[in-house]
Design a protein around this motif. Structure first.
Motif, PDB file in Angstrom:
ATOM      1  N   LEU A  16      -2.407  11.785  -7.625  1.00  0.00           N
ATOM      2  CA  LEU A  16      -0.998  11.445  -7.485  1.00  0.00           C
ATOM      3  C   LEU A  16      -0.556  11.263  -6.042  1.00  0.00           C
ATOM      4  CD1 LEU A  16       0.614  13.690 -10.243  1.00  0.00           C
ATOM      5  CD2 LEU A  16       0.117  11.244 -10.345  1.00  0.00           C
ATOM      6  N   ASP A  17      -1.478  11.448  -5.107  1.00  0.00           N
ATOM      7  CA  ASP A  17      -1.095  11.343  -3.698  1.00  0.00           C
ATOM      8  C   ASP A  17      -1.975  10.388  -2.893  1.00  0.00           C
ATOM      9  OD1 ASP A  17       0.535  12.213  -1.445  1.00  0.00           O
ATOM     10  OD2 ASP A  17      -1.241  13.288  -0.741  1.00  0.00           O
ATOM     11  N   LYS A  18      -3.177  10.097  -3.388  1.00  0.00           N
ATOM     12  CA  LYS A  18      -4.099   9.286  -2.597  1.00  0.00           C
ATOM     13  C   LYS A  18      -3.623   7.832  -2.480  1.00  0.00           C
ATOM     14  CE  LYS A  18      -7.282   8.230  -6.424  1.00  0.00           C
ATOM     15  NZ  LYS A  18      -8.671   8.404  -6.916  1.00  0.00           N
ATOM     16  N   GLU A  19      -4.152   7.152  -1.493  1.00  0.00           N
ATOM     17  CA  GLU A  19      -3.715   5.783  -1.194  1.00  0.00           C
ATOM     18  C   GLU A  19      -4.038   4.820  -2.340  1.00  0.00           C
ATOM     19  OE1 GLU A  19      -3.995   3.917   2.936  1.00  0.00           O
ATOM     20  OE2 GLU A  19      -5.628   2.913   1.865  1.00  0.00           O
ATOM     21  N   TRP A  20      -3.109   3.912  -2.600  1.00  0.00           N
ATOM     22  CA  TRP A  20      -3.333   2.894  -3.618  1.00  0.00           C
ATOM     23  C   TRP A  20      -2.571   1.630  -3.262  1.00  0.00           C
ATOM     24  CZ3 TRP A  20       0.420   2.030  -7.939  1.00  0.00           C
ATOM     25  CH2 TRP A  20       1.640   2.687  -7.729  1.00  0.00           C
ATOM     26  N   HIS A  21      -3.015   0.516  -3.811  1.00  0.00           N
ATOM     27  CA  HIS A  21      -2.465  -0.802  -3.498  1.00  0.00           C
ATOM     28  C   HIS A  21      -1.947  -1.410  -4.790  1.00  0.00           C
ATOM     29  CE1 HIS A  21      -1.935  -4.189  -0.860  1.00  0.00           C
ATOM     30  NE2 HIS A  21      -2.694  -4.993  -1.604  1.00  0.00           N
ATOM     31  N   SER A  22      -0.693  -1.838  -4.808  1.00  0.00           N
ATOM     32  CA  SER A  22      -0.107  -2.311  -6.063  1.00  0.00           C
ATOM     33  C   SER A  22       1.103  -3.206  -5.828  1.00  0.00           C
ATOM     34  CB  SER A  22       0.320  -1.104  -6.917  1.00  0.00           C
ATOM     35  OG  SER A  22       0.921  -1.516  -8.122  1.00  0.00           O
ATOM     36  N   ALA A  23       1.362  -4.053  -6.831  1.00  0.00           N
ATOM     37  CA  ALA A  23       2.585  -4.853  -6.856  1.00  0.00           C
ATOM     38  C   ALA A  23       3.438  -4.453  -8.052  1.00  0.00           C
ATOM     39  CB  ALA A  23       2.240  -6.340  -6.930  1.00  0.00           C
ATOM     40  N   THR A  60       0.842  -1.191   0.000  1.00  0.00           N
ATOM     41  CA  THR A  60       0.000   0.000   0.000  1.00  0.00           C
ATOM     42  C   THR A  60       0.877   1.240   0.000  1.00  0.00           C
ATOM     43  OG1 THR A  60      -1.779  -1.136   1.168  1.00  0.00           O
ATOM     44  CG2 THR A  60      -1.792   1.270   1.230  1.00  0.00           C
ATOM     45  N   TYR A  61       0.530   2.202  -0.851  1.00  0.00           N
ATOM     46  CA  TYR A  61       1.291   3.435  -0.986  1.00  0.00           C
ATOM     47  C   TYR A  61       0.350   4.638  -0.853  1.00  0.00           C
ATOM     48  CZ  TYR A  61       4.529   0.143  -3.213  1.00  0.00           C
ATOM     49  OH  TYR A  61       5.339  -0.931  -3.483  1.00  0.00           O
ATOM     50  N   GLY A  62       0.932   5.805  -0.695  1.00  0.00           N
ATOM     51  CA  GLY A  62       0.161   7.036  -0.720  1.00  0.00           C
ATOM     52  C   GLY A  62      -0.479   7.407   0.598  1.00  0.00           C
ATOM     53  N   ASN A  63      -1.351   8.411   0.524  1.00  0.00           N
ATOM     54  CA  ASN A  63      -1.989   9.003   1.696  1.00  0.00           C
ATOM     55  C   ASN A  63      -3.481   8.679   1.687  1.00  0.00           C
ATOM     56  OD1 ASN A  63      -3.060  10.634   3.669  1.00  0.00           O
ATOM     57  ND2 ASN A  63      -2.117  12.531   2.952  1.00  0.00           N
ATOM     58  N   ALA A  64      -3.927   7.981   2.714  1.00  0.00           N
ATOM     59  CA  ALA A  64      -5.324   7.561   2.777  1.00  0.00           C
ATOM     60  C   ALA A  64      -6.286   8.745   2.860  1.00  0.00           C
ATOM     61  CB  ALA A  64      -5.535   6.638   3.978  1.00  0.00           C
ATOM     62  N   CYS A 119      -3.452   0.261 -17.076  1.00  0.00           N
ATOM     63  CA  CYS A 119      -4.407   0.884 -16.170  1.00  0.00           C
ATOM     64  C   CYS A 119      -3.759   2.090 -15.490  1.00  0.00           C
ATOM     65  CB  CYS A 119      -4.919  -0.121 -15.136  1.00  0.00           C
ATOM     66  SG  CYS A 119      -3.726  -0.544 -13.851  1.00  0.00           S
ATOM     67  N   TRP A 120      -4.545   2.770 -14.678  1.00  0.00           N
ATOM     68  CA  TRP A 120      -4.099   4.004 -14.038  1.00  0.00           C
ATOM     69  C   TRP A 120      -2.901   3.809 -13.111  1.00  0.00           C
ATOM     70  CZ3 TRP A 120      -4.205   3.834  -8.748  1.00  0.00           C
ATOM     71  CH2 TRP A 120      -5.046   2.886  -8.162  1.00  0.00           C
ATOM     72  N   LYS A 121      -2.637   2.562 -12.691  1.00  0.00           N
ATOM     73  CA  LYS A 121      -1.580   2.349 -11.702  1.00  0.00           C
ATOM     74  C   LYS A 121      -0.179   2.640 -12.242  1.00  0.00           C
ATOM     75  CE  LYS A 121      -4.014  -0.776  -8.599  1.00  0.00           C
ATOM     76  NZ  LYS A 121      -4.008  -2.073  -7.878  1.00  0.00           N
ATOM     77  N   ASN A 163       4.121   8.865 -11.287  1.00  0.00           N
ATOM     78  CA  ASN A 163       3.611  10.215 -10.984  1.00  0.00           C
ATOM     79  C   ASN A 163       3.434  11.058 -12.249  1.00  0.00           C
ATOM     80  OD1 ASN A 163       3.450   9.904  -8.145  1.00  0.00           O
ATOM     81  ND2 ASN A 163       5.663  10.179  -7.996  1.00  0.00           N
ATOM     82  N   HIS A 164       2.832  10.431 -13.254  1.00  0.00           N
ATOM     83  CA  HIS A 164       2.642  11.100 -14.543  1.00  0.00           C
ATOM     84  C   HIS A 164       1.251  10.717 -15.061  1.00  0.00           C
ATOM     85  CE1 HIS A 164       3.243  12.604 -18.540  1.00  0.00           C
ATOM     86  NE2 HIS A 164       4.538  12.822 -18.385  1.00  0.00           N
ATOM     87  N   THR A 165       0.317  11.646 -14.994  1.00  0.00           N
ATOM     88  CA  THR A 165      -1.072  11.315 -15.317  1.00  0.00           C
ATOM     89  C   THR A 165      -1.296  10.919 -16.777  1.00  0.00           C
ATOM     90  OG1 THR A 165      -1.557  13.669 -15.681  1.00  0.00           O
ATOM     91  CG2 THR A 165      -2.033  12.777 -13.489  1.00  0.00           C
TER      92      THR A 165
END
Length: 229
Positions: free
Chosen positions: A24-31, A14-18, A127-129, A135-137
């Motif tokens: 670019l800052d909100k929480e996300w879950h990824s491998a 889990t990364y980011g800020n809940a 996908c968006w991940k 950090n590039h939309t």
């Protein structure tokens, strides 16, 4: 000659800020943050040992067991992202490959890598991940637009894959639809309808992938998985 230049696996974290609402800052879950393995890895029907998938609804499974990417694209992506150098696994791929490219790899091709036998199952749908990863939309959309998506393998025979292993083309399918052509047709279905119809005739491809092609032909595709805003 095609070879495995690097192989990577990653754990879901889990990364980011809940509390943040900013993409670019909100929480996300990824491998998607993969680490290079310096030792050979066993390729199982569900993927490489040590690799995880965070979103099992849209990623992973036997038809998306191993994700490969061409090293030929790295210079382009480094320029797009405005960085001097990209580390192996930058596209979240398991196998970074030299000597193969989206314009030469065909849907249904069977490759031997090490002692494993793999079949090209479908292009990667960005996908968006991956935009969050860098950090590039605009990154996800550029992958989609360019067609330089990489491709997934289904494992036909379990075996060991190591650095430097030669990639031998065991068979090539008669349909002759490359990953790049498949991506181009998915992007512009009205222009390349015949290509999408050809894809539907390839027997080895997953039902879920074919269903996405049918929806695209009917203009019913949901591309929200790429949304970065």
């Amino acid at each position: 000659m095609a070879n495995v230049l690097s192989l990577q696996v990653g754990r879901a974290k889990t990364y980011g800020n809940a509390q943040s609402k900013d993409f670019l800052d909100k929480e996300w879950h990824s491998a998607s943050f993969k680490e290079v393995s310096k030792t050979p890895l066993f390729a199982r029907f569900i993927g490489l040992d040590g690799d995880e998938v965070a979103d099992t609804t849209h990623h992973g499974g036997i038809h998306k067991a191993i994700f490969a990417n061409s090293y030929e694209n790295y210079a382009y992506w480094a320029s797009f992202l405005g960085v001097e150098h990209l580390p192996f696994g930058a596209l979240a791929e398991n196998l970074t490959i030299t000597g193969l490219h989206e314009r030469s790899v065909m849907l249904g091709d069977v490759h031997q890598i090490g002692t494993a036998i793999l079949q090209v199952s479908q292009p990667r749908k960005p996908c968006w991940k991956i935009s969050r990863r860098w950090n590039h939309t605009a990154f996800t959309n550029e992958i989609f637009t360019s067609g330089l998506t990489g491709w997934y393998y289904k494992v036909l025979q379990e075996g060991v894959i190591g650095l430097g292993d030669e990639i031998k083309v065991v068979t090539q399918k008669n349909a002759h639809v490359t990953i790049l052509e498949a991506n181009e047709a998915f992007r512009e279905p009205e222009k390349y309808r015949s290509v999408l119809e050809t894809i539907l005739e390839i027997p080895s491809l997953a039902t879920s992938y074919k269903e996405s092609i049918i929806k695209r032909l009917k203009n019913e595709s949901d591309l929200s998985y790429m949304k970065t805003q």
